[in-house]
Every structure is written in C-alpha cells, then in structure tokens.
Design a protein around this motif. Sequence first.
Motif, PDB file in Angstrom:
ATOM      1  N   PHE A  69     -48.605  87.523 -18.524  1.00 16.51           N
ATOM      2  CA  PHE A  69     -47.811  88.669 -18.066  1.00 16.51           C
ATOM      3  C   PHE A  69     -46.320  88.320 -18.138  1.00 16.51           C
ATOM      4  O   PHE A  69     -45.499  89.106 -18.617  1.00 16.51           O
ATOM      5  CB  PHE A  69     -48.214  89.058 -16.642  1.00 16.51           C
ATOM      6  CG  PHE A  69     -47.449  90.234 -16.094  1.00 16.51           C
ATOM      7  CD1 PHE A  69     -47.852  91.532 -16.367  1.00 16.51           C
ATOM      8  CD2 PHE A  69     -46.297  90.043 -15.324  1.00 16.51           C
ATOM      9  CE1 PHE A  69     -47.133  92.623 -15.880  1.00 16.51           C
ATOM     10  CE2 PHE A  69     -45.572  91.123 -14.833  1.00 16.51           C
ATOM     11  CZ  PHE A  69     -45.992  92.411 -15.105  1.00 16.51           C
ATOM     12  N   ALA A  73     -44.847  90.676 -20.809  1.00 18.93           N
ATOM     13  CA  ALA A  73     -44.535  91.966 -20.181  1.00 18.93           C
ATOM     14  C   ALA A  73     -43.253  91.946 -19.363  1.00 18.93           C
ATOM     15  O   ALA A  73     -42.794  93.004 -18.924  1.00 18.93           O
ATOM     16  CB  ALA A  73     -45.705  92.404 -19.286  1.00 18.93           C
ATOM     17  N   HIS A  74     -42.683  90.776 -19.148  1.00 17.33           N
ATOM     18  CA  HIS A  74     -41.536  90.715 -18.228  1.00 17.33           C
ATOM     19  C   HIS A  74     -40.209  90.769 -18.984  1.00 17.33           C
ATOM     20  O   HIS A  74     -40.045  90.087 -19.997  1.00 17.33           O
ATOM     21  CB  HIS A  74     -41.618  89.423 -17.391  1.00 17.33           C
ATOM     22  CG  HIS A  74     -40.848  89.524 -16.117  1.00 17.33           C
ATOM     23  ND1 HIS A  74     -39.475  89.323 -16.060  1.00 17.33           N
ATOM     24  CD2 HIS A  74     -41.236  89.838 -14.859  1.00 17.33           C
ATOM     25  CE1 HIS A  74     -39.076  89.494 -14.805  1.00 17.33           C
ATOM     26  NE2 HIS A  74     -40.116  89.808 -14.061  1.00 17.33           N
ATOM     27  N   GLN A 134     -42.721  89.978 -27.823  1.00 18.23           N
ATOM     28  CA  GLN A 134     -43.650  90.357 -26.747  1.00 18.23           C
ATOM     29  C   GLN A 134     -44.675  91.373 -27.243  1.00 18.23           C
ATOM     30  O   GLN A 134     -44.320  92.313 -27.951  1.00 18.23           O
ATOM     31  CB  GLN A 134     -42.875  90.956 -25.571  1.00 18.23           C
ATOM     32  CG  GLN A 134     -42.093  89.932 -24.780  1.00 18.23           C
ATOM     33  CD  GLN A 134     -41.494  90.509 -23.505  1.00 18.23           C
ATOM     34  OE1 GLN A 134     -40.992  91.640 -23.498  1.00 18.23           O
ATOM     35  NE2 GLN A 134     -41.522  89.736 -22.438  1.00 18.23           N
ATOM     36  N   LYS A 143     -46.500  93.897 -25.503  1.00 21.40           N
ATOM     37  CA  LYS A 143     -46.444  94.478 -24.153  1.00 21.40           C
ATOM     38  C   LYS A 143     -47.803  94.940 -23.630  1.00 21.40           C
ATOM     39  O   LYS A 143     -48.122  94.730 -22.463  1.00 21.40           O
ATOM     40  CB  LYS A 143     -45.459  95.657 -24.144  1.00 21.40           C
ATOM     41  CG  LYS A 143     -44.009  95.212 -24.206  1.00 21.40           C
ATOM     42  CD  LYS A 143     -43.355  95.447 -22.859  1.00 21.40           C
ATOM     43  CE  LYS A 143     -42.105  94.715 -22.720  1.00 21.40           C
ATOM     44  NZ  LYS A 143     -40.870  94.862 -22.774  1.00 21.40           N
ATOM     45  N   ASP A 144     -48.601  95.568 -24.511  1.00 22.51           N
ATOM     46  CA  ASP A 144     -49.911  96.051 -24.042  1.00 22.51           C
ATOM     47  C   ASP A 144     -50.761  94.879 -23.575  1.00 22.51           C
ATOM     48  O   ASP A 144     -51.420  94.933 -22.530  1.00 22.51           O
ATOM     49  CB  ASP A 144     -50.664  96.801 -25.157  1.00 22.51           C
ATOM     50  CG  ASP A 144     -50.066  98.173 -25.392  1.00 22.51           C
ATOM     51  OD1 ASP A 144     -49.191  98.574 -24.598  1.00 22.51           O
ATOM     52  OD2 ASP A 144     -50.473  98.818 -26.373  1.00 22.51           O
ATOM     53  N   GLU A 148     -49.316  93.601 -20.245  1.00 25.91           N
ATOM     54  CA  GLU A 148     -49.695  94.465 -19.116  1.00 25.91           C
ATOM     55  C   GLU A 148     -51.179  94.336 -18.773  1.00 25.91           C
ATOM     56  O   GLU A 148     -51.568  94.447 -17.612  1.00 25.91           O
ATOM     57  CB  GLU A 148     -49.360  95.929 -19.433  1.00 25.91           C
ATOM     58  CG  GLU A 148     -47.886  96.282 -19.300  1.00 25.91           C
ATOM     59  CD  GLU A 148     -47.367  96.183 -17.870  1.00 25.91           C
ATOM     60  OE1 GLU A 148     -48.158  96.320 -16.913  1.00 25.91           O
ATOM     61  OE2 GLU A 148     -46.153  95.947 -17.699  1.00 25.91           O
ATOM     62  N   SER A 149     -51.996  94.078 -19.798  1.00 25.54           N
ATOM     63  CA  SER A 149     -53.450  93.978 -19.546  1.00 25.54           C
ATOM     64  C   SER A 149     -53.777  92.819 -18.590  1.00 25.54           C
ATOM     65  O   SER A 149     -54.838  92.801 -17.963  1.00 25.54           O
ATOM     66  CB  SER A 149     -54.222  93.794 -20.861  1.00 25.54           C
ATOM     67  OG  SER A 149     -54.062  92.471 -21.348  1.00 25.54           O
ATOM     68  N   ASN A 150     -52.853  91.886 -18.477  1.00 23.40           N
ATOM     69  CA  ASN A 150     -53.093  90.737 -17.604  1.00 23.40           C
ATOM     70  C   ASN A 150     -52.983  91.070 -16.116  1.00 23.40           C
ATOM     71  O   ASN A 150     -53.418  90.273 -15.279  1.00 23.40           O
ATOM     72  CB  ASN A 150     -52.161  89.590 -17.981  1.00 23.40           C
ATOM     73  CG  ASN A 150     -52.637  88.911 -19.243  1.00 23.40           C
ATOM     74  OD1 ASN A 150     -53.529  88.081 -19.200  1.00 23.40           O
ATOM     75  ND2 ASN A 150     -52.076  89.313 -20.379  1.00 23.40           N
ATOM     76  N   ARG A 151     -52.415  92.234 -15.790  1.00 15.20           N
ATOM     77  CA  ARG A 151     -52.408  92.669 -14.382  1.00 15.20           C
ATOM     78  C   ARG A 151     -53.846  92.743 -13.866  1.00 15.20           C
ATOM     79  O   ARG A 151     -54.164  92.265 -12.779  1.00 15.20           O
ATOM     80  CB  ARG A 151     -51.827  94.095 -14.257  1.00 15.20           C
ATOM     81  CG  ARG A 151     -50.357  94.181 -14.199  1.00 15.20           C
ATOM     82  CD  ARG A 151     -49.955  95.642 -13.965  1.00 15.20           C
ATOM     83  NE  ARG A 151     -48.561  95.830 -14.274  1.00 15.20           N
ATOM     84  CZ  ARG A 151     -47.568  95.554 -13.428  1.00 15.20           C
ATOM     85  NH1 ARG A 151     -47.818  95.122 -12.223  1.00 15.20           N
ATOM     86  NH2 ARG A 151     -46.318  95.730 -13.791  1.00 15.20           N
ATOM     87  N   GLU A 152     -54.693  93.385 -14.664  1.00 14.05           N
ATOM     88  CA  GLU A 152     -56.076  93.590 -14.264  1.00 14.05           C
ATOM     89  C   GLU A 152     -56.837  92.253 -14.226  1.00 14.05           C
ATOM     90  O   GLU A 152     -57.637  92.002 -13.326  1.00 14.05           O
ATOM     91  CB  GLU A 152     -56.733  94.567 -15.255  1.00 14.05           C
ATOM     92  CG  GLU A 152     -57.794  95.472 -14.691  1.00 14.05           C
ATOM     93  CD  GLU A 152     -57.507  96.087 -13.329  1.00 14.05           C
ATOM     94  OE1 GLU A 152     -56.378  96.552 -13.082  1.00 14.05           O
ATOM     95  OE2 GLU A 152     -58.436  96.086 -12.485  1.00 14.05           O
TER      96      GLU A 152
END
Length: 203
Positions: free
Chosen positions: A112, A116-117, A126, A128-129, A132-136
């Motif tokens: 992330f 994503a940062h 980056q 990005k998708d 961001e998928s690493n949040r989950e």
Amino acid sequence: MILYGAPMPAPNPRRVRMFLVEKGIDLPETKIDMMKREHKSEEFRAKNSMGQIPTLELDDGTCISETVAICRYFEETNPSPPLFGTTAVEKALVDMWIRRIEFTVMTPVGNFWRHAHPRTAALLTQYKDFGESNRETYKGAQKWLNRELAGHEFVVGDSLTMADICLLSTVDFADWIGLPVEEEFENLVAWRARMKARPSADA
Ligand SMILES: N[C@@H](CCC(=O)N[C@@H](CS)C(=O)NCC(=O)O)C(=O)O
C-alpha cells in the motif's frame, strides 16, 4: 559500535530502538537523512549494499543489516531479558511469528505504501489499483491476528518478545499511512494499548 537509523515513522529502525529500550541497552542512533537519500550514497552502500536502514557497524568494521539479525546480535551479547524465547518451543514460536508478521502483515502494508501512497509516488511506477487492493488484504490480516490474540497478553504467550515489537512497529506505521486498526478487532486493539503503555513504544 554505530547504529544507523532514522526517526519515526520509519518502522524498521524503530524496531531496533524498541528492542534496545526493552533490553536496557543505551546506544544512541546515528541518523541517516532518508529525504536526502543518504542511505543510497556510495559511502553508506559500502556498509549495507541494499542501501537500507537500520544497519549496525561493529567496532571491527563488520556491518550487520536486517532488523531481526541486528536484534539477534544484541540478544546474544545481552541475554537478559530474553526477547527471542528461552525454550526450544518458545524460540521456534517467536521465529514463526516474526516471519508471519513480516510476510503476512507487513507485506500488504508495504505494498500500500509503495503503490498507493502519495509520498512514494516519485520513487517508482505506482500500480494504484494493486496498491489500494492491499487495504482489504491488511484488514484480513487484522481479522486473523484478532483471533490469534484471543486469550494472550502478547503474541507468544505471556511475555513480550521480538514478535510484539515487529507487530507494533507494523501497525503503527500502517496507521500513519492511512491504514488504521479497525475498532471491531478488540483483541488487537487491547494488545496495542498494552504495548503503547510500555516506555519502549516511545522509541
Ligand atoms: N528487511 C529490512 C528492511 C529495511 C528497510 O526497508 N528499511 C527502510 C527504512 S524503514 C529503508 O531503508 N528503505 C529504503 C529502501 O528500501 O530503499 C529490515 O528488516 O531491516
């Protein structure tokens, strides 16, 4: 000996500082300015070819990098209190948890951070998708940790080990980059509060 590191929020040097506080070892950190890319200089790469911190330079010039390796060195030279377990089983469990935390918990946080940062955008391409998928993925890791921490004061049994230090530095860094610990994970929240109450958490 010289311990090269950087202040918060860098999570890896913090793990060594926390370890030293828990051991009662007084070794000030020599700061490397990451914003000035000092860790990528030729001079620093001669100490750690990966260009990373923390790095420990011994009096004979030997340089040890990798946080867990540095802490193991201090465990051998200053055995008390033991922070990598004492029995064969405890030592194996502490190792097991360090690896789980580095691979299963830190990996989504690191992905992330890199993908994503905004702070790392200039350093790499980056995706990005993916970032961001690493949040989950990280939320899933928290759910699992929450189950594992039920009935335990610390990650391995009832005394603090290197596994707790690895986990606290990871969740605090995750928080700082916008991935907070979810309130619903009560065991994880309570464990973190216990860790935060220790002087080493300020390292
Ligand atoms: N696996 C290493 C990771 C060290 C690391 O990634 N340190 C960060 C600072 S927290 C760093 O130096 N980043 C710069 C880079 O990787 O190029 C360890 O456990 O010490």
